[in-house]
Design a protein around this motif. Sequence first.
Motif, PDB file in Angstrom:
ATOM      1  N   SER A 186     -29.624   5.725   8.786  1.00 31.64           N
ATOM      2  CA  SER A 186     -29.824   6.751   7.759  1.00 31.64           C
ATOM      3  C   SER A 186     -29.593   8.139   8.350  1.00 31.64           C
ATOM      4  CB  SER A 186     -31.248   6.665   7.207  1.00 31.64           C
ATOM      5  OG  SER A 186     -31.570   7.840   6.454  1.00 31.64           O
ATOM      6  N   PRO A 187     -28.960   9.022   7.593  1.00 28.23           N
ATOM      7  CA  PRO A 187     -28.812  10.396   8.071  1.00 28.23           C
ATOM      8  C   PRO A 187     -30.152  11.100   8.273  1.00 28.23           C
ATOM      9  CG  PRO A 187     -28.059  10.183   5.791  1.00 28.23           C
ATOM     10  CD  PRO A 187     -28.263   8.806   6.305  1.00 28.23           C
ATOM     11  N   PHE A 188     -31.180  10.682   7.544  1.00 32.50           N
ATOM     12  CA  PHE A 188     -32.499  11.291   7.753  1.00 32.50           C
ATOM     13  C   PHE A 188     -33.006  11.027   9.171  1.00 32.50           C
ATOM     14  CE2 PHE A 188     -32.616  10.627   3.032  1.00 32.50           C
ATOM     15  CZ  PHE A 188     -32.628  11.971   2.689  1.00 32.50           C
ATOM     16  N   ASP A 189     -32.675   9.863   9.720  1.00 32.32           N
ATOM     17  CA  ASP A 189     -33.077   9.550  11.091  1.00 32.32           C
ATOM     18  C   ASP A 189     -32.359  10.466  12.078  1.00 32.32           C
ATOM     19  OD1 ASP A 189     -34.717   7.530  10.155  1.00 32.32           O
ATOM     20  OD2 ASP A 189     -33.145   6.001  10.330  1.00 32.32           O
ATOM     21  N   PHE A 190     -31.069  10.732  11.822  1.00 33.06           N
ATOM     22  CA  PHE A 190     -30.353  11.656  12.703  1.00 33.06           C
ATOM     23  C   PHE A 190     -30.954  13.055  12.624  1.00 33.06           C
ATOM     24  CE2 PHE A 190     -27.120  15.047  12.937  1.00 33.06           C
ATOM     25  CZ  PHE A 190     -26.868  14.994  14.295  1.00 33.06           C
ATOM     26  N   ILE A 191     -31.237  13.519  11.418  1.00 36.67           N
ATOM     27  CA  ILE A 191     -31.808  14.862  11.252  1.00 36.67           C
ATOM     28  C   ILE A 191     -33.116  14.986  12.033  1.00 36.67           C
ATOM     29  CG2 ILE A 191     -32.841  16.445   9.574  1.00 36.67           C
ATOM     30  CD1 ILE A 191     -30.794  15.365   7.516  1.00 36.67           C
ATOM     31  N   ASN A 192     -33.919  13.940  11.998  1.00 40.16           N
ATOM     32  CA  ASN A 192     -35.227  13.987  12.661  1.00 40.16           C
ATOM     33  C   ASN A 192     -35.133  13.763  14.168  1.00 40.16           C
ATOM     34  OD1 ASN A 192     -36.652  14.449  10.247  1.00 40.16           O
ATOM     35  ND2 ASN A 192     -36.735  12.263   9.795  1.00 40.16           N
ATOM     36  N   GLU A 193     -34.319  12.800  14.565  1.00 41.17           N
ATOM     37  CA  GLU A 193     -34.287  12.421  15.979  1.00 41.17           C
ATOM     38  C   GLU A 193     -33.208  13.166  16.764  1.00 41.17           C
ATOM     39  OE1 GLU A 193     -34.505   8.152  16.620  1.00 41.17           O
ATOM     40  OE2 GLU A 193     -35.408   7.902  14.619  1.00 41.17           O
ATOM     41  N   GLY A 194     -32.196  13.659  16.072  1.00 36.42           N
ATOM     42  CA  GLY A 194     -31.150  14.436  16.736  1.00 36.42           C
ATOM     43  C   GLY A 194     -31.308  15.919  16.441  1.00 36.42           C
ATOM     44  N   ARG A 195     -32.530  16.371  16.442  1.00 37.21           N
ATOM     45  CA  ARG A 195     -32.858  17.717  15.966  1.00 37.21           C
ATOM     46  C   ARG A 195     -32.081  18.804  16.699  1.00 37.21           C
ATOM     47  NH1 ARG A 195     -34.430  18.879  11.065  1.00 37.21           N
ATOM     48  NH2 ARG A 195     -34.584  21.137  11.023  1.00 37.21           N
ATOM     49  N   GLU A 196     -31.925  18.654  18.012  1.00 35.57           N
ATOM     50  CA  GLU A 196     -31.244  19.697  18.785  1.00 35.57           C
ATOM     51  C   GLU A 196     -29.796  19.863  18.325  1.00 35.57           C
ATOM     52  OE1 GLU A 196     -30.065  20.658  23.454  1.00 35.57           O
ATOM     53  OE2 GLU A 196     -31.694  19.274  22.991  1.00 35.57           O
ATOM     54  N   SER A 197     -29.108  18.758  18.109  1.00 35.32           N
ATOM     55  CA  SER A 197     -27.721  18.826  17.644  1.00 35.32           C
ATOM     56  C   SER A 197     -27.645  19.357  16.219  1.00 35.32           C
ATOM     57  CB  SER A 197     -27.070  17.440  17.718  1.00 35.32           C
ATOM     58  OG  SER A 197     -26.988  17.013  19.055  1.00 35.32           O
ATOM     59  N   PHE A 198     -28.570  18.887  15.370  1.00 39.57           N
ATOM     60  CA  PHE A 198     -28.602  19.368  13.988  1.00 39.57           C
ATOM     61  C   PHE A 198     -28.782  20.881  13.953  1.00 39.57           C
ATOM     62  CE2 PHE A 198     -30.882  20.561  10.117  1.00 39.57           C
ATOM     63  CZ  PHE A 198     -30.056  20.022   9.144  1.00 39.57           C
ATOM     64  N   GLU A 199     -29.704  21.391  14.747  1.00 38.28           N
ATOM     65  CA  GLU A 199     -29.966  22.835  14.740  1.00 38.28           C
ATOM     66  C   GLU A 199     -28.805  23.630  15.334  1.00 38.28           C
ATOM     67  OE1 GLU A 199     -33.745  23.328  16.650  1.00 38.28           O
ATOM     68  OE2 GLU A 199     -34.871  22.714  14.850  1.00 38.28           O
ATOM     69  N   LYS A 200     -28.076  23.051  16.282  1.00 45.51           N
ATOM     70  CA  LYS A 200     -26.897  23.731  16.814  1.00 45.51           C
ATOM     71  C   LYS A 200     -25.842  23.902  15.724  1.00 45.51           C
ATOM     72  CE  LYS A 200     -23.445  23.593  20.530  1.00 45.51           C
ATOM     73  NZ  LYS A 200     -22.985  22.876  21.758  1.00 45.51           N
ATOM     74  N   LEU A 201     -25.645  22.860  14.938  1.00 46.89           N
ATOM     75  CA  LEU A 201     -24.708  22.946  13.813  1.00 46.89           C
ATOM     76  C   LEU A 201     -25.190  23.953  12.772  1.00 46.89           C
ATOM     77  CD1 LEU A 201     -23.892  19.164  13.215  1.00 46.89           C
ATOM     78  CD2 LEU A 201     -22.352  20.881  14.170  1.00 46.89           C
ATOM     79  N   GLU A 202     -26.459  23.874  12.444  1.00 41.62           N
ATOM     80  CA  GLU A 202     -27.026  24.754  11.414  1.00 41.62           C
ATOM     81  C   GLU A 202     -26.933  26.215  11.833  1.00 41.62           C
ATOM     82  OE1 GLU A 202     -30.691  24.205   8.527  1.00 41.62           O
ATOM     83  OE2 GLU A 202     -31.361  24.549  10.593  1.00 41.62           O
ATOM     84  N   ASN A 203     -27.306  26.519  13.070  1.00 42.26           N
ATOM     85  CA  ASN A 203     -27.271  27.908  13.540  1.00 42.26           C
ATOM     86  C   ASN A 203     -25.842  28.435  13.601  1.00 42.26           C
ATOM     87  OD1 ASN A 203     -30.060  27.894  13.811  1.00 42.26           O
ATOM     88  ND2 ASN A 203     -30.009  27.343  15.986  1.00 42.26           N
ATOM     89  N   GLY A 204     -24.910  27.598  14.048  1.00 39.95           N
ATOM     90  CA  GLY A 204     -23.517  28.018  14.091  1.00 39.95           C
ATOM     91  C   GLY A 204     -22.965  28.296  12.705  1.00 39.95           C
ATOM     92  N   TYR A 205     -23.283  27.414  11.773  1.00 38.01           N
ATOM     93  CA  TYR A 205     -22.832  27.585  10.388  1.00 38.01           C
ATOM     94  C   TYR A 205     -23.361  28.886   9.796  1.00 38.01           C
ATOM     95  CZ  TYR A 205     -22.834  26.896   5.309  1.00 38.01           C
ATOM     96  OH  TYR A 205     -22.688  27.072   3.956  1.00 38.01           O
ATOM     97  N   GLN A 206     -24.644  29.117   9.944  1.00 37.97           N
ATOM     98  CA  GLN A 206     -25.248  30.310   9.348  1.00 37.97           C
ATOM     99  C   GLN A 206     -24.695  31.588   9.979  1.00 37.97           C
ATOM    100  OE1 GLN A 206     -29.466  29.561   9.699  1.00 37.97           O
ATOM    101  NE2 GLN A 206     -29.506  28.227   7.893  1.00 37.97           N
ATOM    102  N   SER A 207     -24.473  31.571  11.277  1.00 35.63           N
ATOM    103  CA  SER A 207     -23.925  32.746  11.963  1.00 35.63           C
ATOM    104  C   SER A 207     -22.498  33.035  11.504  1.00 35.63           C
ATOM    105  CB  SER A 207     -23.956  32.523  13.476  1.00 35.63           C
ATOM    106  OG  SER A 207     -23.317  33.570  14.159  1.00 35.63           O
TER     107      SER A 207
END
Length: 319
Positions: A186-207
């Motif tokens: 499930s993608p929810f598992d990636f969001i929760n367990e791969g938090r560092e990668s998710f946040e890298k994508l999110e921060n890059g996108y927002q910037s």
Amino acid sequence: MAIIDVFNGDADGICALTQIRNAQPADSVLVTGVKRDIQLLDKIDPQAGDKITVLDISLDKNRQGLIKALDAGAEVFYSDHHFAGDIPQSDRLTAIINTAPDVCTSILVNKHLNGQFVEWAITGAFGDNLKNSAQALAKPLNLSEQQLSSLENLGIYINYNGYGSNLEDLHFTPEDLYRQVSPFVSPFDFINEGRESFEKLENGYQSDMASAANLQAEFSNASVAAYILPDAPWARRVSGVYSNDLANGTPGRAHAVLTVKANGNYLISVRAPLENKVGADELCRSFATGGGRAAAAGVNDLPADQLSEFIRRFSEFYG
């Protein structure tokens, strides 16, 4: 005999393959690249007995590579939603191709797998800016608004990561990002367990989206608008998702985002009006390096001296 997975480096390609390899685990050779790197079958040397999966790249752009694989004796599973042209006939080819504007490869694979990993299909559809289709898939799941928003954001971020003129422009190579998300059912598992990668994508996108926030249209009228982005990594990364944002913001208008390349030419993303998702592929294929699908297409290398001609034809086409 080799198992080879060939897939577009955007959200749709990654989410489609994630579904397949959750259903059919395999230690496969991965062949992918930046979003616009689509003639991927040219990168393999097929042999008899190979099992090749091809996802989210135009059959028309990979016809020679496909025929070479079939002639070599490989078995090919091919699923896509871009312009295909004539599909070769072979008992070694399984082709699931649908160019309808409300369909993407992740949705086609979801149907093929009888909805086993539908949350990944929803994520891929959101990444391809098919909001209505994604929401329709999600409806039976009774997800909360927060859960649905999480899948939409993840799809957008994975899609955003695929854009660039080369792998160095990206936060993660598509192969690396696929390896990070694909172990999760499930993608929810990636969001929760791969938090560092998710946040890298999110921060890059927002910037990067903040950098694009104050852009003014190079040309606009009631029917179309064209924007020009500079030759910079953030601009190359943001070109696709920025195009989608423009389309969502003014659904009755067609949009073109042109990014200046190092050679002085233009990389172009075109979005048909969301209220009339037709013709983007036809328009872009009329230029030498163009292709795509009815709702969203592009030109990989428009010569600088054809800029005014492109804007003229773009305006006339949707006018």
